[in-house]
Design a protein around this motif. Structure first.
Motif, PDB file in Angstrom:
ATOM      1  N   ARG A 118      -6.929   5.996  -0.444  1.00 20.92           N
ATOM      2  CA  ARG A 118      -6.430   6.846   0.626  1.00 20.92           C
ATOM      3  C   ARG A 118      -7.356   6.742   1.834  1.00 20.92           C
ATOM      4  N   ASP A 119      -6.807   6.235   2.926  1.00 23.24           N
ATOM      5  CA  ASP A 119      -7.565   6.028   4.157  1.00 23.24           C
ATOM      6  C   ASP A 119      -7.216   7.161   5.117  1.00 23.24           C
ATOM      7  N   ARG A 120      -8.200   7.994   5.450  1.00 31.21           N
ATOM      8  CA  ARG A 120      -7.908   9.141   6.318  1.00 31.21           C
ATOM      9  C   ARG A 120      -8.823   9.224   7.536  1.00 31.21           C
ATOM     10  N   ASN A 121      -9.585   8.148   7.835  1.00 34.13           N
ATOM     11  CA  ASN A 121     -10.532   8.262   8.955  1.00 34.13           C
ATOM     12  C   ASN A 121      -9.970   7.785  10.301  1.00 34.13           C
ATOM     13  N   ARG A 122      -8.741   7.302  10.317  1.00 29.82           N
ATOM     14  CA  ARG A 122      -8.027   6.978  11.560  1.00 29.82           C
ATOM     15  C   ARG A 122      -8.823   6.023  12.460  1.00 29.82           C
ATOM     16  N   ASP A 123      -9.300   4.919  11.876  1.00 22.48           N
ATOM     17  CA  ASP A 123     -10.137   3.998  12.655  1.00 22.48           C
ATOM     18  C   ASP A 123      -9.496   2.632  12.882  1.00 22.48           C
ATOM     19  N   ASN A 124      -8.173   2.539  12.745  1.00 27.17           N
ATOM     20  CA  ASN A 124      -7.417   1.312  13.053  1.00 27.17           C
ATOM     21  C   ASN A 124      -7.532   0.219  11.996  1.00 27.17           C
ATOM     22  N   LYS A 125      -8.305   0.411  10.942  1.00 25.45           N
ATOM     23  CA  LYS A 125      -8.397  -0.628   9.922  1.00 25.45           C
ATOM     24  C   LYS A 125      -8.286  -0.003   8.540  1.00 25.45           C
ATOM     25  N   PRO A 126      -7.637  -0.719   7.617  1.00 20.76           N
ATOM     26  CA  PRO A 126      -7.476  -0.177   6.263  1.00 20.76           C
ATOM     27  C   PRO A 126      -8.813  -0.170   5.525  1.00 20.76           C
ATOM     28  N   ASP A 127      -9.127   0.958   4.912  1.00 18.94           N
ATOM     29  CA  ASP A 127     -10.376   1.077   4.172  1.00 18.94           C
ATOM     30  C   ASP A 127     -10.158   0.691   2.715  1.00 18.94           C
ATOM     31  N   ILE A 128     -10.964  -0.248   2.265  1.00 21.01           N
ATOM     32  CA  ILE A 128     -10.931  -0.697   0.874  1.00 21.01           C
ATOM     33  C   ILE A 128     -12.067   0.019   0.160  1.00 21.01           C
ATOM     34  N   GLY A 129     -11.724   1.050  -0.560  1.00 25.30           N
ATOM     35  CA  GLY A 129     -12.720   1.882  -1.227  1.00 25.30           C
ATOM     36  C   GLY A 129     -12.479   3.337  -0.864  1.00 25.30           C
ATOM     37  N   GLY A 130     -13.175   4.233  -1.535  1.00 26.99           N
ATOM     38  CA  GLY A 130     -12.989   5.651  -1.260  1.00 26.99           C
ATOM     39  C   GLY A 130     -12.101   6.313  -2.281  1.00 26.99           C
ATOM     40  N   ARG A 131     -11.425   7.352  -1.847  1.00 29.97           N
ATOM     41  CA  ARG A 131     -10.596   8.150  -2.743  1.00 29.97           C
ATOM     42  C   ARG A 131      -9.458   7.321  -3.324  1.00 29.97           C
ATOM     43  N   ILE A 132      -9.262   7.460  -4.629  1.00 33.13           N
ATOM     44  CA  ILE A 132      -8.221   6.694  -5.334  1.00 33.13           C
ATOM     45  C   ILE A 132      -7.166   7.652  -5.880  1.00 33.13           C
ATOM     46  N   GLN A 133      -5.913   7.249  -5.779  1.00 27.68           N
ATOM     47  CA  GLN A 133      -4.795   7.973  -6.392  1.00 27.68           C
ATOM     48  C   GLN A 133      -3.900   6.978  -7.106  1.00 27.68           C
ATOM     49  N   THR A 134      -3.315   7.418  -8.208  1.00 25.01           N
ATOM     50  CA  THR A 134      -2.325   6.616  -8.928  1.00 25.01           C
ATOM     51  C   THR A 134      -1.050   7.439  -9.052  1.00 25.01           C
ATOM     52  N   GLY A 135       0.085   6.809  -8.735  1.00 28.69           N
ATOM     53  CA  GLY A 135       1.335   7.548  -8.843  1.00 28.69           C
ATOM     54  C   GLY A 135       2.505   6.803  -8.242  1.00 28.69           C
ATOM     55  N   MET A 136       3.594   7.527  -8.079  1.00 29.45           N
ATOM     56  CA  MET A 136       4.818   6.992  -7.494  1.00 29.45           C
ATOM     57  C   MET A 136       4.830   7.375  -6.009  1.00 29.45           C
ATOM     58  N   PHE A 137       4.644   6.383  -5.149  1.00 31.46           N
ATOM     59  CA  PHE A 137       4.506   6.639  -3.724  1.00 31.46           C
ATOM     60  C   PHE A 137       5.614   5.994  -2.885  1.00 31.46           C
ATOM     61  N   GLY A 138       6.564   5.332  -3.534  1.00 31.72           N
ATOM     62  CA  GLY A 138       7.598   4.627  -2.773  1.00 31.72           C
ATOM     63  C   GLY A 138       7.070   3.393  -2.076  1.00 31.72           C
ATOM     64  N   LEU A 139       6.078   2.738  -2.696  1.00 30.09           N
ATOM     65  CA  LEU A 139       5.501   1.523  -2.108  1.00 30.09           C
ATOM     66  C   LEU A 139       6.334   0.325  -2.549  1.00 30.09           C
ATOM     67  N   ASN A 140       7.217  -0.089  -1.688  1.00 33.02           N
ATOM     68  CA  ASN A 140       8.162  -1.159  -1.991  1.00 33.02           C
ATOM     69  C   ASN A 140       7.678  -2.497  -1.446  1.00 33.02           C
ATOM     70  N   ILE A 141       8.350  -3.553  -1.875  1.00 28.01           N
ATOM     71  CA  ILE A 141       8.130  -4.898  -1.340  1.00 28.01           C
ATOM     72  C   ILE A 141       9.389  -5.225  -0.546  1.00 28.01           C
ATOM     73  N   HIS A 142       9.253  -5.289   0.773  1.00 24.77           N
ATOM     74  CA  HIS A 142      10.442  -5.425   1.615  1.00 24.77           C
ATOM     75  C   HIS A 142      10.132  -6.292   2.831  1.00 24.77           C
ATOM     76  N   ARG A 143      11.061  -6.372   3.753  1.00 22.25           N
ATOM     77  CA  ARG A 143      10.930  -7.205   4.953  1.00 22.25           C
ATOM     78  C   ARG A 143      10.615  -6.340   6.158  1.00 22.25           C
ATOM     79  N   ALA A 144      10.224  -7.013   7.242  1.00 21.76           N
ATOM     80  CA  ALA A 144      10.104  -6.352   8.538  1.00 21.76           C
ATOM     81  C   ALA A 144      11.458  -6.492   9.247  1.00 21.76           C
ATOM     82  N   ASN A 145      11.483  -7.004  10.467  1.00 26.80           N
ATOM     83  CA  ASN A 145      12.738  -7.132  11.229  1.00 26.80           C
ATOM     84  C   ASN A 145      13.776  -7.963  10.478  1.00 26.80           C
TER      85      ASN A 145
END
Length: 197
Positions: A118-145
């Motif tokens: 979970r990245d909550r520091n709002r610094d424009n880059k994804p943080d690898i590390g920190g708070r971890i959660q496991t669950g159903m989040f609706g994280l799909n594999i899909h397309r852009a435009n």
């Protein structure tokens, strides 16, 4: 440029003690020091003819993102922070469906728990590390435009795995359908896993 070959991906699976499916292997590769809001990762699959299992595999890899876009990094839609999928192998994690239920947006939708940072520091880059959660989040594999390749991640990912081109997703979905499988294991690798291989 990352050299994504069948041998490199197969070696990465072996080195990490991940299961290699005899017919279809769906994977993502997160690049090191990626650019914010850029489609600089990869999603692909290694597959063989489901009617002749055990024959030589083919591999396809496409430009994608495994990271959320800046819009969601700066304005998380979850009070705990934006989801950044943790690298690992997620058994039977996705199934065919529609992104957010939109029948014009076929996808592989989350079907089993996934683990995220979970990245909550709002610094424009994804943080690898920190708070971890496991669950159903609706994280799909899909397309852009649907029509033109996306130039930036923008609002296309709040943690999903997203193909830059709709045609790339269509090819992977077509190959997945040929397997006759109802669930697909997604394996997210780091670029360093491929380099080591």
């Amino acid at each position: 440029m990352l050299n994504i070959t069948l041998d490199a991906v197969r070696s990465a699976y072996d080195n990490l003690n991940y299961r290699w499916h005899p017919v279809f292997n769906l994977f993502g590769i997160r690049t090191l020091n990626g650019e914010p809001d850029a489609f600089d990762d990869f999603i692909g699959c290694a597959y063989n003819d489901p009617e002749t299992p055990g024959t030589e595999f083919s591999l396809s890899a496409y430009h994608a993102t495994t990271d959320p876009g800046i819009a969601f990094l700066n304005h998380p839609d979850n009070p705990n922070g934006t989801a950044v999928l943790k690298c690992g192998q997620y058994t039977d994690s996705h199934k065919p469906g529609f992104h957010r239920g939109n029948k014009a947006h076929p996808a592989l939708i989350q079907a089993a728990p996934l683990t995220v940072w979970r990245d909550r520091n709002r610094d424009n880059k994804p943080d690898i590390g920190g708070r971890i959660q496991t669950g159903m989040f609706g994280l799909n594999i899909h397309r852009a435009n649907l029509v033109l390749p996306a130039e930036h991640i923008g609002l296309w990912s709040a943690g999903c795995q997203v193909f830059r081109k709709a045609a790339s997703l269509a090819k992977v979905l077509a190959m997945a359908r040929l397997t006759g499988l109802s669930r697909f294991t997604y394996t997210l690798l780091n670029e360093s896993d491929i380099i080591k291989a």
